[in-house]
Design a protein around this motif. Structure first.
Motif, PDB file in Angstrom:
ATOM      1  N   CYS A  34       0.776  -1.250  -0.119  1.00 36.72           N
ATOM      2  CA  CYS A  34       0.138  -0.045  -0.075  1.00 36.72           C
ATOM      3  C   CYS A  34       0.644   1.363   0.110  1.00 36.72           C
ATOM      4  CB  CYS A  34      -0.940   0.141   1.014  1.00 36.72           C
ATOM      5  SG  CYS A  34      -2.171  -1.210   1.040  1.00 36.72           S
ATOM      6  N   SER A  37       3.607   1.328  -2.930  1.00 39.94           N
ATOM      7  CA  SER A  37       2.912   1.684  -4.360  1.00 39.94           C
ATOM      8  C   SER A  37       2.497   3.003  -4.484  1.00 39.94           C
ATOM      9  CB  SER A  37       1.559   0.842  -4.577  1.00 39.94           C
ATOM     10  OG  SER A  37       0.765   0.947  -3.584  1.00 39.94           O
ATOM     11  N   THR A  60      -2.371  -3.079  -8.966  1.00 37.58           N
ATOM     12  CA  THR A  60      -1.753  -1.795  -8.522  1.00 37.58           C
ATOM     13  C   THR A  60      -0.491  -2.034  -9.284  1.00 37.58           C
ATOM     14  OG1 THR A  60      -2.661  -1.666  -6.426  1.00 37.58           O
ATOM     15  CG2 THR A  60      -0.665  -0.700  -6.729  1.00 37.58           C
ATOM     16  N   SER A 136      -5.695   5.571   6.741  1.00 38.63           N
ATOM     17  CA  SER A 136      -5.945   5.708   5.510  1.00 38.63           C
ATOM     18  C   SER A 136      -6.964   6.672   5.082  1.00 38.63           C
ATOM     19  CB  SER A 136      -5.988   4.486   4.453  1.00 38.63           C
ATOM     20  OG  SER A 136      -4.854   3.678   4.648  1.00 38.63           O
ATOM     21  N   GLY A 158      -1.950   5.008   1.874  1.00 41.23           N
ATOM     22  CA  GLY A 158      -2.069   3.635   1.874  1.00 41.23           C
ATOM     23  C   GLY A 158      -3.228   2.848   1.249  1.00 41.23           C
ATOM     24  N   ALA A 159      -3.837   3.591   0.338  1.00 44.87           N
ATOM     25  CA  ALA A 159      -5.303   3.223  -0.378  1.00 44.87           C
ATOM     26  C   ALA A 159      -5.447   3.818  -1.682  1.00 44.87           C
ATOM     27  CB  ALA A 159      -6.354   3.336   0.713  1.00 44.87           C
ATOM     28  N   GLY A 167      -3.322   6.960  -5.006  1.00 45.04           N
ATOM     29  CA  GLY A 167      -3.140   6.907  -3.561  1.00 45.04           C
ATOM     30  C   GLY A 167      -1.890   7.824  -3.265  1.00 45.04           C
ATOM     31  N   TYR A 347     -11.291  -3.455   3.974  1.00 44.37           N
ATOM     32  CA  TYR A 347      -9.861  -3.614   4.418  1.00 44.37           C
ATOM     33  C   TYR A 347      -9.700  -4.052   5.889  1.00 44.37           C
ATOM     34  CZ  TYR A 347      -4.788  -2.964   4.372  1.00 44.37           C
ATOM     35  OH  TYR A 347      -3.513  -3.003   4.392  1.00 44.37           O
TER      36      TYR A 347
END
Length: 481
Positions: A34, A37, A60, A136, A158-159, A167, A347
């Motif tokens: 998360c 990326s 992702t 997040s 982180g999302a 993100g 999540y």
């Protein structure tokens, strides 16, 4: 404040941020995570030449490749491109991983994700969102509010957030919003001007001995905020309140207690979502009715209001942006509604998050039956919090549990707890749970046994979202021609 990374990595970071980033090659090991990326997306937007590897291919990673990242094989020395200037590793990557060993052999600087994020954050008016839960959503919400207010922040969340374009993002304004994770004490690399601690609970007990160590780490994080900064704390959380006495920086509090600086008053459920008045030190600013369901998002909204207010956002702009925010992906995300069966994905992977999410779903959708497909994340977390997990599904009518998602733990840890152990505990606590190891079998079971008015939530930090998507396809296939 200067970055904490020392030379030779500091020289590379200076070139990245102040020089010509398009001349740099940065390699990210664990690029699909998360935070990693999101940071990868930011680096690409800054013009850096990016490569990376991960154990599993994901949507992702595919998106990063389409944006220009070179994706290489994971765990091979040759996966580090020859012209690499800096290697960044996620916290989950062991130090003896082949790519890291190869980088050190070739004299390439190696840093952790949080070290690089800390260096980038230090060159901005940083705002870090920490806490066991809600990071997040709150960080994304704040970035959205600041952007809508015209402050154009940079951010790493982180999302995936559709309204933010992903993100991460690079803005022209001075603010940088970042999610600050306590795992492996990563957030101690961050020294923002403003920080929020949303809550403090037991988690990541594979790297902390107990809750006291966790609280001490949060206190150290809060202590790293500069004297002219702000620490925002949850007044309803006893461990956050304890930290307040140790912080010399200005402190503000929020929460459902009478002495909090920021309070939500006159809360009512309207269309399954909370409406409430926002008061600051006794003065009511106005009423909010956010789109995000759940009592926990009242607290998240208060944190956003407090931080945005400190950044100078006027109330009316703040209110409109708060109410227009749709949320982050995998936070009670609607995956489809077929034949009267609503399929959601979330999540949540900690007992507190599970309870809050299931209650929010009940309030928002008033389901005939509420099904929860929960994929435990990490064997160590499952074992350490097994009793709490067993008590967290009270709002669900039926619970289905597949295999535990194996990540970061040793093989020995894997042998100490099974998904069946959690199922037995849930049933002993009065729930109705079943162990179904394979995703295809879970989707088939749900397609057979759900009925109009039911809500199904797939839940967990792993790849359980695949069940939601397969279920939607099966329900569509079952519709009469």
């Amino acid at each position: 404040m200067s970055p904490i990374i020392t030379s030779p990595a500091a020289e590379v970071l200076a070139r990245l941020i102040h020089g010509e980033p398009e001349k740099l090659r940065i390699h990210l090991v664990g690029i699909g995570g998360c935070g990693m990326s999101a940071l990868a997306g930011l680096l690409l937007r800054r013009g850096a030449r990016l490569s990376g590897s991960d154990q599993c291919l994901s949507r992702t990673i595919t998106q990063l490749a389409e944006a220009g990242a070179l994706i290489t094989a994971h765990g091979l020395p040759a996966s580090v491109p020859r012209d690499t200037d800096l290697v960044v590793a996620s916290a989950a990557i062991p130090s003896d991983q082949a790519e890291l060993v190869e980088a050190r052999r070739r004299g390439i600087p190696v840093v952790k994700y949080a070290e690089l994020l800390g260096a980038v954050l230090a060159r901005h008016d940083g705002i870090a969102i920490s806490g066991t839960h809600g990071k997040s959503t709150t960080a994304a919400w704040l970035a959205f509010v600041l952007r809508r207010a015209g402050l154009d922040p940079s951010f790493v969340v982180g999302a995936v957030v559709e309204q933010l374009g992903g993100g991460s993002g690079v803005g022209s304004g001075p603010h940088f919003v970042a999610e600050a994770c306590e795992y492996d004490r990563s957030f101690l690399n961050l020294h923002p001007r403003r920080a929020a601690i949303l809550n403090i609970e037991e988690d990541h007990l594979d790297c902390y001995r107990n809750i006291d160590e966790i609280q001490a780490a949060f206190a150290t994080f809060a202590g790293g905020i500069p004297p002219d900064g702000l620490v925002l704390l949850n007044a309803a959380d006893a461990r956050c309140r304890a930290i307040a006495t140790e912080v010399t920086t200005a402190v503000q509090t929020f929460g459902a207690v009478s002495d909090a600086d920021w309070r939500a008053l006159n809360m009512t459920l309207l269309d399954g979502r909370y409406a409430f008045d926002v008061a600051y030190r006794g003065n009511t600013l106005g009423r909010l009715h956010p789109r995000l369901p759940g009592r926990h998002n009242v607290d998240n909204a208060l944190a956003v209001v407090a931080l945005a207010h400190d950044c100078g956002v006027p109330w009316e702009a703040l209110r409109q942006a708060l109410e227009d925010f749709h949320g982050a992906r995998r936070r009670l995300e609607r995956r489809g509604e077929v034949g009267g069966v609503l399929v959601l994905d979330d999540y949540a992977h900690h007992p507190t998050e599970i309870r809050a999410t299931l209650q929010a779903a009940r309030e928002r959708y008033n389901p005939r039956h509420l099904w929860c497909v929960f994929q435990p994340h990490q064997h160590s977390r499952t074992r350490f919090l097994l009793a709490d997990f067993a008590r967290s599904f009270g709002a669900a009518d039926r619970v289905v549990v597949p295999e535990i998602y194996f990540v970061r733990d040793s093989q020995r840890e894997r042998e100490l707890v099974r998904a069946e152990d959690l199922v037995e505990r849930i049933n002993a606590a009065g729930g109705q749970a079943a162990y179904v190891p394979q995703f295809a079998d879970i989707a088939a079971l749900l397609a057979r046994e759900t009925h109009p008015g039911d809500v199904v939530i797939t839940m967990g930090a792993g790849n359980i979202w695949k069940v939601a998507d397969e279920l939607v396809e099966r329900l569509r296939a079952n519709l009469p021609a």
